[in-house]
Design a protein around this motif. Structure first.
Motif, PDB file in Angstrom:
ATOM      1  N   ARG A   1      26.429  52.178  27.872  1.00 51.51           N
ATOM      2  CA  ARG A   1      25.770  53.321  27.905  1.00 51.51           C
ATOM      3  C   ARG A   1      25.778  54.116  29.336  1.00 51.51           C
ATOM      4  N   SER A   2      25.241  53.253  30.425  1.00 54.87           N
ATOM      5  CA  SER A   2      25.692  53.545  32.263  1.00 54.87           C
ATOM      6  C   SER A   2      27.176  54.099  31.978  1.00 54.87           C
ATOM      7  N   ARG A   3      28.308  53.106  32.011  1.00 49.07           N
ATOM      8  CA  ARG A   3      29.720  53.943  32.020  1.00 49.07           C
ATOM      9  C   ARG A   3      29.160  55.303  31.329  1.00 49.07           C
ATOM     10  N   MET A   4      29.298  55.795  30.099  1.00 50.41           N
ATOM     11  CA  MET A   4      28.456  56.806  29.947  1.00 50.41           C
ATOM     12  C   MET A   4      28.262  58.020  30.399  1.00 50.41           C
ATOM     13  N   ARG A   5      26.890  57.216  31.318  1.00 54.84           N
ATOM     14  CA  ARG A   5      26.799  58.279  31.993  1.00 54.84           C
ATOM     15  C   ARG A   5      27.474  58.782  32.972  1.00 54.84           C
ATOM     16  N   GLU A   6      28.057  58.039  33.585  1.00 50.82           N
ATOM     17  CA  GLU A   6      28.953  58.217  34.832  1.00 50.82           C
ATOM     18  C   GLU A   6      30.479  58.780  34.448  1.00 50.82           C
ATOM     19  N   LEU A   7      30.437  58.953  33.339  1.00 50.54           N
ATOM     20  CA  LEU A   7      31.962  59.602  32.976  1.00 50.54           C
ATOM     21  C   LEU A   7      31.373  61.129  32.477  1.00 50.54           C
ATOM     22  N   GLU A   8      29.541  60.784  31.953  1.00 45.61           N
ATOM     23  CA  GLU A   8      29.284  62.906  31.739  1.00 45.61           C
ATOM     24  C   GLU A   8      29.246  63.421  33.387  1.00 45.61           C
TER      25      GLU A   8
END
Length: 84
Positions: A38-45
């Protein structure tokens, strides 16, 4: 290909790679993502927002006869404020 087009191609390639990674994460059930995912998803966004912002600003500069290389990436915080 001139430098401006080369740089734009680099940005578009980066966007493509980020979108692919984001899609791969999203294909997993959202509720099954780990906190790290989920943290990586935020970084990607955030990275995608920054890339799109940079690409839009480069194109605007080029449209008005200015040097697109004058556009520099903005911080994630700055780009986030523009979205609000």
């Amino acid at each position: 290909m001139n430098d401006a087009n080369g740089r734009e191609s680099e940005i578009l390639s980066r966007i493509d790679a980020l979108v692919t990674e984001e899609r791969d994460l999203r294909e997993q059930n959202e509720h099954r993502l780990t906190s790290q995912e989920r943290s990586r998803m935020r970084e990607l966004e955030e990275s995608l927002d920054q890339c799109w912002d940079l690409l839009r600003r480069r194109r605007a500069l080029q449209q008005y006869g200015q040097d697109p290389d004058a556009a520099q990436p903005r911080s994630a915080d700055e780009v986030r404020r523009y979205r609000q």
